[in-house]
Design an enzyme around this catalytic site. Structure first.
Site, mmCIF file in Angstrom:
data_model
loop_
_atom_site.group_PDB
_atom_site.id
_atom_site.type_symbol
_atom_site.label_atom_id
_atom_site.label_comp_id
_atom_site.label_asym_id
_atom_site.label_seq_id
_atom_site.Cartn_x
_atom_site.Cartn_y
_atom_site.Cartn_z
ATOM 1 C CG ASP A 20 -1.986 1.019 1.207
ATOM 2 O OD1 ASP A 20 -2.263 1.554 0.113
ATOM 3 O OD2 ASP A 20 -2.568 1.302 2.268
ATOM 4 N N GLY A 23 0.189 5.414 -4.438
ATOM 5 C CA GLY A 23 -0.404 6.683 -4.866
ATOM 6 C C GLY A 23 0.191 7.850 -4.075
ATOM 7 N NE ARG A 24 -1.386 6.706 1.152
ATOM 8 C CZ ARG A 24 -1.492 5.815 2.128
ATOM 9 N NH1 ARG A 24 -1.316 6.190 3.376
ATOM 10 N NH2 ARG A 24 -1.765 4.555 1.847
ATOM 11 C CD1 TRP A 25 7.492 6.411 -2.545
ATOM 12 C CD2 TRP A 25 7.090 6.717 -4.721
ATOM 13 N NE1 TRP A 25 8.702 6.399 -3.197
ATOM 14 C CE2 TRP A 25 8.483 6.582 -4.533
ATOM 15 C CE3 TRP A 25 6.601 6.920 -6.015
ATOM 16 C CZ2 TRP A 25 9.393 6.644 -5.599
ATOM 17 C CZ3 TRP A 25 7.506 6.987 -7.068
ATOM 18 C CH2 TRP A 25 8.882 6.849 -6.855
ATOM 19 C CG HIS A 37 0.038 1.965 -9.271
ATOM 20 N ND1 HIS A 37 -0.193 1.593 -7.963
ATOM 21 C CD2 HIS A 37 -1.056 2.678 -9.644
ATOM 22 C CE1 HIS A 37 -1.366 2.055 -7.571
ATOM 23 N NE2 HIS A 37 -1.906 2.732 -8.579
ATOM 24 C CB THR A 66 -12.847 -8.015 -5.053
ATOM 25 O OG1 THR A 66 -12.768 -7.817 -3.633
ATOM 26 C CG2 THR A 66 -12.496 -9.463 -5.330
ATOM 27 C CG ASN A 68 -7.479 -2.303 -5.750
ATOM 28 O OD1 ASN A 68 -6.577 -3.091 -5.509
ATOM 29 N ND2 ASN A 68 -7.788 -1.324 -4.904
ATOM 30 N NE ARG A 71 -7.238 1.833 -6.098
ATOM 31 C CZ ARG A 71 -6.119 2.056 -5.424
ATOM 32 N NH1 ARG A 71 -5.040 2.467 -6.060
ATOM 33 N NH2 ARG A 71 -6.063 1.849 -4.135
ATOM 34 N NE ARG A 194 -8.446 0.871 5.697
ATOM 35 C CZ ARG A 194 -7.960 2.107 5.662
ATOM 36 N NH1 ARG A 194 -8.127 2.899 6.700
ATOM 37 N NH2 ARG A 194 -7.331 2.550 4.603
HETATM 38 C C1 FPP Z 1 -1.985 0.269 -3.229
HETATM 39 O O1 FPP Z 1 -1.465 1.580 -3.258
HETATM 40 C C2 FPP Z 1 -1.469 -0.485 -4.309
HETATM 41 C C3 FPP Z 1 -2.195 -1.080 -5.303
HETATM 42 C C4 FPP Z 1 -3.661 -0.995 -5.406
HETATM 43 C C5 FPP Z 1 -1.528 -1.810 -6.355
HETATM 44 C C6 FPP Z 1 -0.395 -2.694 -5.925
HETATM 45 C C7 FPP Z 1 0.352 -2.943 -7.127
HETATM 46 C C8 FPP Z 1 1.678 -2.929 -7.250
HETATM 47 C C9 FPP Z 1 2.633 -2.784 -6.158
HETATM 48 C C10 FPP Z 1 2.190 -3.047 -8.608
HETATM 49 C C11 FPP Z 1 2.648 -4.245 -9.171
HETATM 50 C C12 FPP Z 1 2.411 -5.571 -8.791
HETATM 51 C C13 FPP Z 1 2.764 -6.572 -9.595
HETATM 52 C C14 FPP Z 1 2.355 -7.936 -9.250
HETATM 53 C C15 FPP Z 1 3.548 -6.341 -10.807
HETATM 54 P P1 FPP Z 1 -2.502 2.769 -3.412
HETATM 55 O O2 FPP Z 1 -2.636 3.078 -4.858
HETATM 56 O O3 FPP Z 1 -3.771 2.400 -2.733
HETATM 57 O O4 FPP Z 1 -1.767 3.906 -2.676
HETATM 58 P P2 FPP Z 1 -2.447 5.099 -1.855
HETATM 59 O O5 FPP Z 1 -3.178 4.459 -0.718
HETATM 60 O O6 FPP Z 1 -1.289 5.907 -1.423
HETATM 61 O O7 FPP Z 1 -3.350 5.823 -2.802
#
Ligand code: FPP
Length: 240
Positions: A20, A23-25, A37, A66, A68, A71, A194
């Protein structure tokens, strides 16, 4: 393997990670979420190889839930592109490291090309005897339990099983993770505390470790630290 790394005990057999914070990164750097990502995917590769190198037997990574799908379409397509790319590249080099890749979740919802790659990766890595990497894609703990209940219900309807035959072991055997040990530890970077529908049944006695580090910044040394924290916990499984 990092020679001489102090884990404060043995390396757990099975660790789950909720990847997780991509997005924030990206946001912190003024970049589009998709750049997060991409960085997250690179880190997925690094951490997986490291986990195998320290002797972990099972690593389960939450890549796409399920939920995601809700988005923005552009973000979902960017993730699908990354998945395809990594099925082709990174997963092939995992094979050199004797890693077996399995997918947990309803992969029938993905586009045909991605499904084909998933099937190829599963098949070609099946003979590998090293760490099992479970990639949770279109995975949800509730959906997994619902699927198991339907399968069991069908067996009862066909007369292959009686309701009183349904035990905890029978339920476990109908999950995507059938035959695998439950996770000892689940790690969630990014500061959220969570479970987010991850391994609901399997994590009944799992230890949780949360880190205030965004997934693309999560390092092998953070995994070491999570293992040390785990090894200092006193697991009682409901006893005293
Ligand atoms: C959550 O961060 C991350 C995801 C929904 C995607 C996870 C996917 C990867 C790490 C990419 C690649 C994986 C493979 C198997 C190649 P977020 O977008 O929810 O972050 P945020 O909470 O900061 O918005």
């Amino acid at each position: 393997m990092a020679e001489g790394t102090d884990f404060g005990g043995a390396v757990p057999q099975h660790i789950g990670i909720i990847m997780d914070g991509n997005g924030r990164w990206a946001k912190k750097r003024g970049l589009p979420r998709t750049a997060g990502h991409t960085a997250g995917a690179q880190n997925f590769r690094t951490i997986t190889r490291y986990a195998a190198s320290i002797g972990m037997k099972y690593l389960t990574l939450y890549a796409f839930s399920t939920e995601n799908w809700s988005r923005p379409a552009a973000e979902v397509s960017a993730l699908m592109r990354l998945f395809r790319q990594y099925m082709e590249e990174a997963l092939t080099d995992f094979m050199d490291e004797n890693i077996r890749v399995r997918f947990i979740g309803d992969t029938s919802a993905f586009a045909p090309k991605l499904r084909e790659l998933i099937a190829e990766v599963e098949e070609s890595s099946a003979p590998k005897t090293g760490m099992v990497l479970n990639l949770a894609m279109n995975y949800g703990g509730r959906a997994e339990l619902t699927r198991a209940m339907r399968q069991i219900g069908e067996k009862i309807r066909r007369g292959e099983m009686r309701p009183e035959d349904v035990t905890e072991d029978v339920i476990s055997a109908h999950l995507y993770t059938a035959g695998q040990p439950d996770p000892d530890l689940v790690i969630r970077p990014s500061g959220e505390e969570r479970i987010s529908n991850f391994l609901l049944w399997q994590s009944a006695y799992t230890e949780f470790v949360y880190f205030d580090i965004l997934w693309p910044d999560f390092k092998s040394s953070d995994l070491d630290e999570a293992i040390r924290i785990f090894n200092h916990r006193n697991r009682r499984y409901g006893g005293v």
